[in-house]
Design a protein around this motif. Structure first.
Motif, short mmCIF file in Angstrom:
data_model
loop_
_atom_site.label_atom_id
_atom_site.label_comp_id
_atom_site.label_asym_id
_atom_site.label_seq_id
_atom_site.Cartn_x
_atom_site.Cartn_y
_atom_site.Cartn_z
N ASN A 179 61.09 42.80 -0.20
CA ASN A 179 62.34 42.49 -0.86
C ASN A 179 62.41 41.03 -1.32
OD1 ASN A 179 62.86 41.04 1.49
ND2 ASN A 179 64.51 42.37 2.18
N GLY A 180 61.38 40.27 -1.07
CA GLY A 180 61.32 38.88 -1.51
C GLY A 180 62.05 37.90 -0.62
N GLN A 181 62.70 38.37 0.44
CA GLN A 181 63.42 37.48 1.35
C GLN A 181 62.45 36.85 2.33
OE1 GLN A 181 66.50 39.41 3.57
NE2 GLN A 181 67.47 37.49 4.14
N MET A 182 62.65 35.53 2.58
CA MET A 182 61.80 34.82 3.52
C MET A 182 61.98 35.39 4.92
SD MET A 182 61.65 30.79 4.48
CE MET A 182 62.92 30.79 5.72
N ARG A 183 60.89 35.52 5.62
CA ARG A 183 60.93 35.99 7.01
C ARG A 183 60.03 35.07 7.83
NH1 ARG A 183 57.62 39.82 9.62
NH2 ARG A 183 58.56 40.44 11.59
N MET A 184 60.62 34.33 8.76
CA MET A 184 59.83 33.42 9.58
C MET A 184 59.14 34.21 10.68
SD MET A 184 62.01 29.91 9.85
CE MET A 184 63.63 30.54 10.22
N VAL A 185 57.88 33.86 10.91
CA VAL A 185 57.08 34.53 11.94
C VAL A 185 56.47 33.47 12.84
CG1 VAL A 185 55.09 36.03 12.33
CG2 VAL A 185 56.54 36.41 10.34
N GLU A 186 56.65 33.63 14.15
CA GLU A 186 56.08 32.69 15.10
C GLU A 186 54.57 32.88 15.14
OE1 GLU A 186 56.39 31.66 19.83
OE2 GLU A 186 58.10 32.58 18.81
N ILE A 187 53.85 31.78 15.17
CA ILE A 187 52.39 31.81 15.24
C ILE A 187 51.99 31.43 16.66
CG2 ILE A 187 50.23 30.87 14.34
CD1 ILE A 187 51.78 30.22 11.76
N PRO A 188 51.50 32.39 17.44
CA PRO A 188 51.10 32.10 18.82
C PRO A 188 50.10 30.96 18.89
CG PRO A 188 51.06 34.46 18.41
CD PRO A 188 51.25 33.79 17.07
N GLY A 189 50.30 30.06 19.84
CA GLY A 189 49.39 28.93 20.02
C GLY A 189 49.66 27.74 19.11
N SER A 190 50.69 27.83 18.27
CA SER A 190 50.96 26.73 17.34
C SER A 190 51.93 25.71 17.93
CB SER A 190 51.53 27.28 16.03
OG SER A 190 52.79 27.87 16.25
N GLU A 191 52.43 25.95 19.14
CA GLU A 191 53.38 25.03 19.75
C GLU A 191 52.73 23.69 20.03
OE1 GLU A 191 52.34 27.83 21.36
OE2 GLU A 191 53.95 29.23 20.91
N ARG A 192 53.55 22.64 19.95
CA ARG A 192 53.08 21.31 20.31
C ARG A 192 54.26 20.46 20.73
NH1 ARG A 192 52.00 17.92 14.93
NH2 ARG A 192 53.53 18.94 13.60
N VAL A 193 54.00 19.45 21.51
CA VAL A 193 55.02 18.53 21.98
C VAL A 193 54.84 17.22 21.23
CG1 VAL A 193 55.89 17.21 23.95
CG2 VAL A 193 55.12 19.58 24.26
N ILE A 194 55.93 16.76 20.65
CA ILE A 194 55.92 15.48 19.94
C ILE A 194 56.89 14.56 20.66
CG2 ILE A 194 56.38 14.30 17.76
CD1 ILE A 194 55.83 16.99 16.35
N ARG A 195 56.40 13.49 21.25
CA ARG A 195 57.26 12.54 21.96
C ARG A 195 58.04 11.72 20.92
NH1 ARG A 195 56.41 12.73 27.17
NH2 ARG A 195 54.41 13.39 27.98
N ALA A 196 59.35 11.57 21.17
CA ALA A 196 60.19 10.83 20.24
C ALA A 196 61.37 10.22 20.98
CB ALA A 196 60.70 11.76 19.15
N ASP A 197 61.81 9.08 20.52
CA ASP A 197 63.01 8.46 21.06
C ASP A 197 64.27 9.05 20.40
OD1 ASP A 197 61.64 6.72 22.76
OD2 ASP A 197 61.34 5.29 21.13
N LEU A 198 64.13 9.55 19.18
CA LEU A 198 65.24 10.08 18.43
C LEU A 198 64.75 11.23 17.57
CD1 LEU A 198 68.24 9.56 17.66
CD2 LEU A 198 67.39 8.06 15.86
N CYS A 199 65.55 12.28 17.47
CA CYS A 199 65.15 13.45 16.70
C CYS A 199 66.33 13.93 15.87
CB CYS A 199 64.67 14.55 17.65
SG CYS A 199 64.15 16.03 16.81
#
Length: 115
Positions: free
Chosen positions: A1-21
């Motif tokens: 139908n052309g509508q965007m569908r987000m799909v989680e990609i296993p193993g793509s997680e990462r931690v980004i350290r930040a003081d502000l987000c």
């Protein structure tokens, strides 16, 4: 139908350290797990609950270190409202951070938004 569908990609997680987000959630709406993780109350529409009445404390959520503006606070709306709220929220965050640096005393904005 052309509508965007987000799909989680296993193993793509990462931690980004930040003081502000900053999170720009767009039209998908506020993420409920994110609200739960940061202790942010939601309103009846499922948006992040935050005051916006041109008073001290505007855009603060139930977690005093989390601010909400734009679509996640008011729901889907015109981009000009999101821009305005973004600017006003940035000023509120600036006052909050300045107060943290000065022992909790929030600074009052001067003419033209300068401190």
């Amino acid at each position: 139908n052309g509508q965007m569908r987000m799909v989680e990609i296993p193993g793509s997680e990462r931690v980004i350290r930040a003081d502000l987000c900053f999170l720009a959630l767009g039209f998908t709406g506020p993420e409920q797990p994110l609200a739960e993780a940061f202790g942010v109350d939601i309103d009846r529409s499922g948006n992040y609950q935050a005051l916006y009445e041109h008073v001290e404390g505007d855009f603060r959520t139930s977690n005093p270190k989390v601010f909400a503006a734009g679509d996640c606070r008011r729901g889907q709306s015109l981009v000009v409202w999101a821009i305005r709220e973004g600017r006003d929220a940035a000023a509120a965050v600036d006052r909050f951070l300045a107060s943290e640096a000065h022992g909790g005393q929030e600074s009052k904005p001067m003419q033209n938004g300068a401190h």
